[in-house]
Design a protein around this motif. Structure first.
Motif, short mmCIF file in Angstrom:
data_model
loop_
_atom_site.label_atom_id
_atom_site.label_comp_id
_atom_site.label_asym_id
_atom_site.label_seq_id
_atom_site.Cartn_x
_atom_site.Cartn_y
_atom_site.Cartn_z
N ALA A 56 0.83 -1.20 0.00
CA ALA A 56 0.00 0.00 0.00
C ALA A 56 0.87 1.26 0.00
O ALA A 56 2.10 1.19 0.02
CB ALA A 56 -0.91 -0.01 1.23
N ARG A 126 -6.17 5.69 0.24
CA ARG A 126 -5.93 5.18 1.59
C ARG A 126 -4.43 5.04 1.77
O ARG A 126 -3.71 4.74 0.83
CB ARG A 126 -6.61 3.82 1.82
CG ARG A 126 -8.11 3.81 1.66
CD ARG A 126 -8.69 2.51 2.17
NE ARG A 126 -8.65 2.45 3.62
CZ ARG A 126 -8.57 1.31 4.33
NH1 ARG A 126 -8.46 0.15 3.71
NH2 ARG A 126 -8.56 1.35 5.64
N ARG A 151 -5.21 3.78 6.92
CA ARG A 151 -5.18 2.33 7.12
C ARG A 151 -4.56 1.99 8.46
O ARG A 151 -5.00 1.06 9.16
CB ARG A 151 -4.37 1.63 6.02
CG ARG A 151 -5.00 1.66 4.65
CD ARG A 151 -4.23 0.75 3.71
NE ARG A 151 -4.41 -0.65 4.06
CZ ARG A 151 -3.41 -1.55 4.06
NH1 ARG A 151 -2.17 -1.19 3.75
NH2 ARG A 151 -3.65 -2.81 4.38
N ALA A 254 -7.98 3.17 13.88
CA ALA A 254 -6.90 2.67 13.04
C ALA A 254 -5.85 1.96 13.89
O ALA A 254 -5.53 2.42 15.00
CB ALA A 254 -6.24 3.82 12.29
N GLU A 311 1.24 -2.34 8.97
CA GLU A 311 0.54 -2.80 7.77
C GLU A 311 -0.07 -4.18 7.99
O GLU A 311 -1.19 -4.46 7.55
CB GLU A 311 1.50 -2.84 6.58
CG GLU A 311 0.77 -3.12 5.27
CD GLU A 311 1.63 -3.83 4.24
OE1 GLU A 311 1.29 -3.73 3.05
OE2 GLU A 311 2.60 -4.50 4.63
N ALA A 314 -3.17 -3.75 9.88
CA ALA A 314 -4.23 -3.19 9.05
C ALA A 314 -4.82 -4.25 8.13
O ALA A 314 -6.05 -4.34 7.96
CB ALA A 314 -3.67 -2.02 8.23
N GLU A 318 -8.63 -5.60 8.01
CA GLU A 318 -9.43 -5.54 6.78
C GLU A 318 -9.97 -6.92 6.41
O GLU A 318 -11.12 -7.04 5.98
CB GLU A 318 -8.59 -4.94 5.66
CG GLU A 318 -8.30 -3.46 5.86
CD GLU A 318 -7.07 -2.99 5.10
OE1 GLU A 318 -6.72 -1.80 5.25
OE2 GLU A 318 -6.45 -3.80 4.38
#
Length: 330
Positions: A56, A126, A151, A254, A311, A314, A318
């Protein structure tokens, strides 16, 4: 009469020095990266594509007295090599970004909206948001006001909560429109030139700054009168900003990583970093031994590892959210 003439000569000399030196600084450190037009002005962005993999995007947000190069020099290549597209921004009024928002330009909410708009103009809807020091206020405002954009949040030596002692007197003076003008145009640049190296050493203590830090991070840009005023406004406004924002931190959802040095002499880690770890559900605090206020320069590989951890958190969040949505639709 001689005194008056001498004083006038001094004033003129300082004004000319500031004007000439400002042009020299701007010639030495011209705009680089993308100039992204948004409502209210332009945001300057260093856009570093991933050199391997396909992760990302990461948005890097610098602190006080800096610009986009501070975090980019330390982290951009490393993050790009890890597969991230890296956007490093000049906050509004800093570096080569316009001071968007006018009298409200120091507001973290105004800065957050401007940075999101610039990222979206570059196709980033994002991002993992990585912030340092006073830049944490813009990052926290993004997490609070634009949760669909963030994110994950990585806070490096953040400013976040009310603290005792206030800020240095020259920030308040430098922020003033009229009373501060003589200070910005006569005193700030020559005095800043003389004190810059010592100030950098103080920020890094007990660590040593990189030998080429001042040039590599384009630090002299902050001494230009317009940049200096924006910086002073941001610092002077920070106390009111954290008083208003800190009661809301419990609403941040977050995944949040906080990293601080145990020898930070600039920001009170026991107030700010510890306070965020307390107030944000699930936030994780990493304290680096023997590290001062700039862990991204002193321990950049640790910061990259923490970004990767953010990450992963995140992505797991998700995935879990997607599974819940699928289950509810069956």
């Amino acid at each position: 009469m001689i005194f008056v003439l001498s004083l006038l000569l001094l004033i003129v000399s300082l004004a000319v020095f500031t004007a000439v030196e400002t042009r020299r600084i701007e010639a030495r450190f011209p705009p680089i990266g993308s100039r992204v037009a948004i409502a209210g002005g332009v945001i300057s962005v260093l856009d570093r594509p991933a050199t391997a993999g396909n992760r990302a995007a990461v948005l890097l947000v610098h602190g006080a007295s800096g610009n986009s190069a501070d975090l980019a020099v330390a982290l951009a290549d490393r993050l790009a090599a890890a597969g991230f597209r890296v956007l490093s921004v000049d906050r509004p009024g800093h570096g080569w970004s316009d001071r968007i928002g006018g009298d409200d330009g120091a507001s973290p909410a105004v800065q957050a909206a401007a940075l999101r708009a610039a990222a979206e103009k570059l196709g980033v809807g994002r991002a993992l948001v990585v912030v340092h020091s006073l830049g944490a206020l813009a990052g926290l405002a993004l997490a609070l006001d634009h949760p669909d954009f963030v994110r994950a949040l990585v806070l490096i030596s953040p400013v976040s909560h009310p603290w005792p002692g206030g800020v240095a007197w020259y920030y308040g003076l430098g922020a003033r429109r009229w009373l501060g003008a003589p200070f910005r145009r006569l005193v700030a640049l020559p005095a800043g030139r003389l004190q810059m190296r010592a100030a950098v050493e103080g920020v890094f203590a007990p660590n040593r700054p990189p030998r080429d830090f001042i040039v590599a991070t384009r630090l002299p840009l902050v001494l230009r009168p317009r940049h200096f005023r924006a910086n002073c406004q941001d610092v002077a406004h920070a106390e009111a900003a954290v008083a208003a924002m800190s009661p809301r931190y419990g609403a941040i959802r977050a995944p949040t990583e906080i990293v601080t040095g145990d020898s930070d002499g600039v920001v009170y880690a026991h107030i700010h970093s510890a306070g965020l770890a307390r107030d944000i559900a699930g936030a994780r605090l990493t304290t680096l031994a023997g590290v001062g206020h700039s862990p991204h320069h002193t321990a950049p590989d640790r910061i990259v590892a923490i970004v990767l951890a953010a990450e992963r958190r995140a992505a797991a969040r998700e995935t879990a959210g997607g599974e819940r949505r699928m289950a509810s639709s069956e």
